[in-house]
Write an enzyme that holds these catalytic residues in place. Structure first.
Site, PDB file in Angstrom:
ATOM      1  N   GLU A 122      24.788  14.194  -2.998  1.00  0.00           N
ATOM      2  CA  GLU A 122      24.472  15.032  -4.146  1.00  0.00           C
ATOM      3  C   GLU A 122      24.199  16.455  -3.690  1.00  0.00           C
ATOM      4  OE1 GLU A 122      21.298  13.053  -6.211  1.00  0.00           O
ATOM      5  OE2 GLU A 122      22.598  11.475  -6.962  1.00  0.00           O
ATOM      6  N   HIS A 244      18.197  20.555 -15.166  1.00  0.00           N
ATOM      7  CA  HIS A 244      19.394  19.868 -14.693  1.00  0.00           C
ATOM      8  C   HIS A 244      20.604  20.606 -15.235  1.00  0.00           C
ATOM      9  CE1 HIS A 244      22.366  16.835 -13.804  1.00  0.00           C
ATOM     10  NE2 HIS A 244      21.466  16.176 -13.099  1.00  0.00           N
ATOM     11  N   ARG A 290      20.377  22.502  -7.511  1.00  0.00           N
ATOM     12  CA  ARG A 290      20.406  22.502  -8.971  1.00  0.00           C
ATOM     13  C   ARG A 290      20.025  23.845  -9.588  1.00  0.00           C
ATOM     14  NH1 ARG A 290      17.547  16.634 -10.133  1.00  0.00           N
ATOM     15  NH2 ARG A 290      19.393  15.367  -9.797  1.00  0.00           N
ATOM     16  N   HIS A 351      14.502  19.186 -16.819  1.00  0.00           N
ATOM     17  CA  HIS A 351      14.730  17.867 -16.231  1.00  0.00           C
ATOM     18  C   HIS A 351      13.559  17.348 -15.406  1.00  0.00           C
ATOM     19  CE1 HIS A 351      16.957  14.525 -14.589  1.00  0.00           C
ATOM     20  NE2 HIS A 351      16.835  14.963 -13.355  1.00  0.00           N
ATOM     21  N   ARG A 386      13.262  20.890  -6.311  1.00  0.00           N
ATOM     22  CA  ARG A 386      13.398  19.519  -5.823  1.00  0.00           C
ATOM     23  C   ARG A 386      14.819  19.244  -5.366  1.00  0.00           C
ATOM     24  NH1 ARG A 386      15.044  14.509  -8.041  1.00  0.00           N
ATOM     25  NH2 ARG A 386      15.384  15.434 -10.098  1.00  0.00           N
TER      26      ARG A 386
END
Length: 550
Positions: A122, A244, A290, A351, A386
């Site tokens: 990811e 997100h 992100r 998110h 994060r």
């Protein structure tokens, strides 16, 4: 499941039923009487809707140091490196724990012909290290642990019980000395119950419902953060809300998330004309962290006046898509999209809350006997942003650590009959009236979430934050007065907690005079030259806290 304790006195109260809360309950079931208090069904949590997976070093070509470095890079200089190391080193142990519960992760045949975990990659990760159960990892984890919790003899589950506030012993100055329990509203009967225990664990998740658009379920209203703040706990880094990048853009989709793993497996972000844009913003393209991807999408939407951007993985073919993303494929088809043949319309949405209640490595807060675990906390893992799939890892590592600490204290006999804290007093409603105009709650809820989206969203300015602060001060005064005189309802409790968390987010954002990680402001677009530090807020004795005890 244990029978109901008529006095509602337990050894441990767990508020929240996601991965962290259920794992802690299972860890303690053999040693203590545990109550799990959750405001909806037991499974309803952020965990249940997590698609991606859990980051852990399991591949021989990967390393602990690589995972640590990726986490530190994503955290924009604000991670606690010691905490990052602590969590990363417990990755394999956490996966093995879930496997022992019966979670069935996706596997593949390895080079040696043996079955091994299929690892995906990811954004922000330099290696494939995300263990998953197809594209519904959270659901697999949550339902497996739910089954075990319901079978545990020493665990009592209280569904549809909304925690109102913690109850604490106080010192002569009015400061919380130690927690003794809490009050909780049975949202079906309207009765407020008193729960007592020497240990209370907050596992209530984050506060993304403070924003108009979010990937989170409706329950994520910052209850644990607000209760801990009112009890006297510090909070930190509330300015860092992760948006997100890719939620499905459809009026009926509400909060459907299109997993980070879609980009990890080759999905491309495109403008309405079909051209790519992520390489214009970051050399990592679609695999950038992100915050960068969300800002890029937000920028392109505003620049073009477009309602959304597009995520395209159709070039991978239908067989690949149905194998890797069966749930996303089926769900988006229900909304009229075939991701095997066309790109999906996507927009950013709130998110994950990277800040929260300050805790140590055992989940201790500033109040004796009170613990916090999971998204409700600030541990130092996430810093300013994060890293994808580190959240479930943090939930598991910290819930295990907190359970071990509580178990040790119970074993040491620190809480015998002579040292048990007093019971929580009954709830007193003798001075309140029935709500006569609940439209006030609905109106304030809508106004709060809209101005937070407009003024405290992906891109901020001093003027926007000042406007938000003015509005939240007015709302807080109105909500406190309403709460003090009206019989409580679930909607009122959630609005009250959202307002507290909105204030904390705004205040933290105003403190940070730079753009770092998830906090981007046009007035301070560059990093400060000073050594970055977390934004820590210390509560005064909060107005409206001491209400309703007989």
């Amino acid at each position: 499941m244990a029978s109901v304790n008529s006095e509602h006195r337990f050894d441990v109260l767990v508020v929240g039923s996601g991965a962290s809360g259920l794992n802690l309950a299972l860890e303690l079931a053999a040693f203590a009487r545990v109550a799990v208090i959750t405001k909806s069904e037991l499974h309803e949590s952020n965990t249940y809707y997590a698609q991606g997976g859990i980051a852990a070093v399991l591949d021989e070509h990967d390393s602990m140091q690589s995972h640590i470095t990726d986490t530190l890079d994503a955290g924009a200089g604000l991670c606690d490196e010691d905490v990052v190391k602590f969590i990363v080193e417990h990755g394999r142990e956490s996966i093995e724990k879930l496997a022992s519960y019966g979670v069935e992760f996706t596997t593949q045949v390895g080079d040696a012909g043996n079955n091994e975990y299929h690892l995906t990659r990811e954004g922000g990760h330099s290696h494939r290290r995300v263990v998953h159960a197809a594209d519904a990892t959270g659901q697999a984890i949550e339902t497996t642990m739910e089954e075990r919790v319901r079978e545990a003899e020493n665990v009592t589950v209280f569904e549809h019980h909304n925690a109102v506030d913690l109850w604490c012993e106080r010192d002569i100055h009015g400061r919380s000395k130690r927690v003794t329990g809490l009050h909780a509203l049975n949202t079906k009967s309207g009765e407020v119950l008193a729960f007592s225990a020497p240990f209370v664990v907050l596992a209530t998740g984050g506060v993304s419902k403070v924003y108009l658009y979010t990937s989170n379920p409706d329950i994520c209203t910052g209850d644990g953060i607000a209760m801990a703040w009112r009890a006297g706990c510090r909070v930190a880094n509330m300015e860092f809300t992760q948006f997100h990048p890719t939620c499905l853009y459809h009026p009926q989709a509400k909060s459907f998330l299109v997993s980070e793993a879609v980009r990890g497996e080759g999905g491309l972000l495109k403008r309405p004309d079909g051209t790519r844009f992520m390489d214009d913003f970051d050399p990592r393209g679609e695999l950038a962290p992100r915050d960068i991807v969300a800002r890029a999408i937000d920028y392109e939407m505003k620049r073009l006046g477009a309602p959304c951007m597009y995520l395209d993985i159709s070039h991978k073919g239908q067989d690949f898509i149905e194998e890797h993303f069966p749930m996303i494929y089926a769900s988006t088809k229900q909304f009229g999209f075939d991701m095997a043949k066309e790109p999906l319309p996507v927009v950013p949405a709130a998110h994950y809350t990277c800040g929260g209640v300050v805790v140590d490595k055992n989940g201790h807060t500033d109040v004796e006997g009170l613990y916090a675990i999971g998204e409700v906390t600030y541990t130092g893992l996430h810093g300013g942003n994060r890293l994808a799939s580190n959240s479930l890892l943090e939930c598991l590592v910290y819930s295990t650590a907190a359970a071990r600490d509580i178990r040790d204290r119970l074993h040491q006999g620190q809480m015998n009959e002579d040292t048990l804290p007093p019971t929580t007093p009954p709830w007193d409603e003798s001075y309140v009236t029935e709500p006569d105009e609940e439209v006030v709650i609905a109106h304030n809820w809508e106004e709060l979430r809209r101005f937070m989206w407009d003024y405290v969203g992906i891109v901020r300015t001093n003027k926007r934050l000042a406007r938000a602060h003015t509005r939240i001060d007015m709302l807080q005064a109105e909500i406190i007065e309403y709460y003090g005189n009206t019989r409580v309802t679930g909607d009122l409790l959630e609005l009250r907690n959202l307002a507290v968390c909105a204030e904390l987010i705004i205040r933290c954002a105003q403190h940070r005079k730079e753009s770092r990680g998830l906090h981007f402001t046009l007035d301070y677009p560059k990093l400060t030259k000073k050594t970055p530090k977390p934004t820590v807020l210390v509560p005064r004795r909060y107005p409206g806290t001491e209400r309703r005890s007989a």
